[in-house]
Each structure stands twice: as structure tokens, then as C-alpha cells.
Design an enzyme around this catalytic site. Structure first.
Site, short mmCIF file in Angstrom:
data_model
loop_
_atom_site.label_atom_id
_atom_site.label_comp_id
_atom_site.label_asym_id
_atom_site.label_seq_id
_atom_site.Cartn_x
_atom_site.Cartn_y
_atom_site.Cartn_z
N LYS A 132 -8.28 -0.23 5.21
CA LYS A 132 -7.31 -1.24 5.68
C LYS A 132 -6.18 -1.41 4.66
O LYS A 132 -5.00 -1.57 5.04
CB LYS A 132 -8.01 -2.58 5.90
CG LYS A 132 -7.07 -3.72 6.35
CD LYS A 132 -6.38 -3.41 7.67
CE LYS A 132 -5.33 -4.44 8.07
NZ LYS A 132 -5.84 -5.76 8.36
N LYS A 142 1.39 -11.04 0.69
CA LYS A 142 -0.03 -11.02 0.30
C LYS A 142 -0.60 -9.61 0.32
O LYS A 142 -1.20 -9.15 -0.66
CB LYS A 142 -0.84 -11.91 1.25
CG LYS A 142 -2.36 -11.81 1.06
CD LYS A 142 -3.11 -12.65 2.07
CE LYS A 142 -3.13 -12.05 3.46
NZ LYS A 142 -4.09 -10.92 3.60
N THR A 152 -7.85 -8.99 5.39
CA THR A 152 -7.43 -7.96 4.44
C THR A 152 -7.65 -8.51 3.03
O THR A 152 -7.06 -9.51 2.65
CB THR A 152 -5.95 -7.62 4.62
OG1 THR A 152 -5.73 -7.17 5.96
CG2 THR A 152 -5.52 -6.52 3.65
#
Length: 302
Positions: free
Chosen positions: A173, A241, A97
Site C-alpha cells: 500500500k 500524511k 495506510t
């Protein structure tokens, strides 16, 4: 002649992806910095590369399933990175990602070497990876997909072709991670509220799972809370994150994300309290610390 798959990053999802490919009779090479993981893969019949360059020389398609953008760039273009060793016509699939602006940059740099890139982040977790049922959100040129052949199907259950250039897969995503992060945080908050108000946690879970308030994340993560087991299947720090990526991208677009911002603060707070390496359902521990509620106990307390 059949194509060979290389998998860089034999963590929980990469290991499952590599094993799924082996089960589908795909010649598969693996590489990881953890010797124990490499030994496990070899014991399953996989071929272990001694270096990134070694894996690149043996592979037609390389799946890069590492933690973040920095690791991806290092694998691709760092010292002894695979870009310098892949043969022309090879395909790299980046699966971490990342900021959606990065894959187009990687695509251009690889194209200079006549190497294709598919921007192909995945979803499904370790269980789906082990079963060969991950969802792949893929974008890239038609030539890249043609060169990859059927190797994406070797580790995936569903493959969505989302555009003819890198970046679209990572955009989709990013949206998925926005929803996943918010849903997990909301599930933890809701369970904490119910416990504080006197509802039995197990009964609360069962009722919500059969009511309109249920989400997939609620159904999947709350059992960790009920068992008192915060073994990390997906850690709090992952959403520190990933929601950070979401918020950075939104800031560039001057797009407000108040829900994602609030959820991100919850993950940051949970990590700051010492739970960053625990399962992301440990967000409820932050509420327990703030309100004094007693959480269900399981193997953690044993």
C-alpha cells in the site's frame, strides 16, 4: 453458523464497505463517533454498536477503517479498545495506510489474546467501496485467513494475499501511495503548464487521455479541475500524511526518493496555502498562486 462483520469507521470508504457487506447478506455491525453517520447506516439496515466493546462482542471479523495509525492503535488497545473484548479466534483487519513496521507489532499483541490480525489496507476510494469493488492488499498467517473465511470478499472486489505475516500488505500500500501521490502532483503540474502556455484545458485533457502521457490519476482527477469542483473525495492532507509515511520508511532504509520528496512538498505547500481539506487535485491551486494562471470555474465560483 454465518460469521458477523464489524466495521469501525463509517467514513466514505468504511460506510461503503459496510453497505457492500449488507448487500451481500452479511450480518454487519458498524461504529463511528459521528451520530449522523450511524443513523444513516441504521437506515440502510445495519446494526449500530453503542461502543467499541459492544461491536467487538458481536463480531467475528472486525474491519478497522480509520484515518491513521494513532486511531488504529486507540481502537485496538486504547481505553475500551476492542482487543479486550473480542473472543479468541476473532480476526482484526487493519485497513489504514500506516508505517509497515506497525502491523507486526499489533499482530504480536493481539496474538497474546489468541486474536488474529490481517494487515489489509485498501484502495479504490469511496466509489469502489460503495460498489464492493475495493482492492485489498492483505498479509497475515494462513490461520488468520482461515478464521476470516469469506468476510473479506463481503466488501472487496480483489483480494491479494501478499505474505504470511503482517507488514507486507502495508508495504505494498505504501508503494501504491507513492505512485498515486506523485501521479496526482504531476497531473496538476502538467495541466498548469498547459494552461499557462495557452492550451484549452478541456482539449488538453482529452488529448492526454488518448496519448501515452495518460495515467489513471490524470484521467480521474483532472475532471475535478475542469469542473472547478474541489469537494474532497480524497483530500490534500491525506497525501501530506501518506507521502510522509513513504518518506519516513525510505529514510529508515537509506533509500532516496527525490520524486516523492518533491511531490510531498507540493502537498505541504497546498495545505499551507489553506487548501488541505480540499480535494487533492487542489495542488493545481498552488501553481495558480505562483504563476497567475486562471483555473476553470465551476460550482465553487457559483
Amino acid at each position: 453458523m454465518s460469521k458477523t462483520l464489524g466495521v469501525i469507521g463509517l467514513g466514505s470508504m468504511g460506510f461503503g464497505a459496510a453497505l457492500s457487506a449488507l448487500r451481500r447478506d452479511v450480518s454487519t455491525w458498524g461504529f463511528d463517533l459521528n451520530p449522523h453517520t450511524c443513523e444513516r447506516f441504521a437506515a440502510e439496515g445495519g446494526k449500530v454498536a453503542g461502543s467499541l466493546a459492544d461491536l467487538a462482542r458481536h463480531s467475528d471479523v472486525v474491519l478497522v477503517l480509520v484515518v491513521n495509525a494513532a486511531q488504529t492503535e486507540s481502537v485496538l488497545f486504547g481505553d475500551n479498545g476492542i482487543a479486550a473484548h473480542l473472543k479468541p479466534g476473532s480476526v482484526v483487519v487493519t485497513a489504514a495506510t500506516v508505517d509497515p513496521t506497525l502491523p507486526p507489532q499489533w499482530e504480536a499483541r493481539l496474538a497474546e489474546r489468541k486474536i488474529f490480525l490481517i494487515d489489509g489496507p485498501v484502495s479504490g476510494g469511496a466509489a469502489k467501496a460503495a460498489a464492493g469493488e475495493m482492492t485489498v492488499m492483505a498479509s497475515g498467517t494462513p490461520e488468520a485467513f482461515a478464521a476470516a473465511g469469506d468476510l473479506l470478499q463481503a466488501y472487496a472486489g480483489k483480494i491479494y494475499r501478499l505474505g504470511d505475516k503482517a507488514g507486507v500488505g502495508s508495504t505494498v500500500k505504501m508503494v501504491n501511495q507513492h505512485l498515486a501521490g506523485v501521479h496526482i502532483a504531476a497531473a496538476c503540474e502538467a495541466m498548469a503548464l498547459g494552461i499557462r502556455a495557452g492550451a484549452h484545458p478541456d482539449e488538453l485533457y482529452e488529448v492526454i487521455c488518448n496519448s501515452a502521457g495518460m495515467s489513471w490519476m490524470f484521467q480521474n482527477r483532472v475532471p475535478h479541475i475542469l469542473a472547478g469542483d474541489y469537494t474532497p473525495l480524497s483530500a490534500v492532507n491525506i497525501f501530506v500524511k501518506d507521502l510522509g509515511i513513504v518518506l519516513d520508511a525510505a529514510r529508515k532504509l537509506a533509500f532516496p526518493l527525490p520524486l516523492a520528496s518533491a511531490a510531498h512538498q507540493l502537498y505541504l505547500g497546498t495545505a499551507a496555502a489553506g487548501h488541505g481539506q480540499e480535494d487533492d487535485s487542489a495542488v493545481i491551486k498552488l501553481y495558480a498562486a505562483l504563476t497567475g494562471i486562471e483555473l476553470p470555474q465551476g460550482k465553487e465560483a457559483a
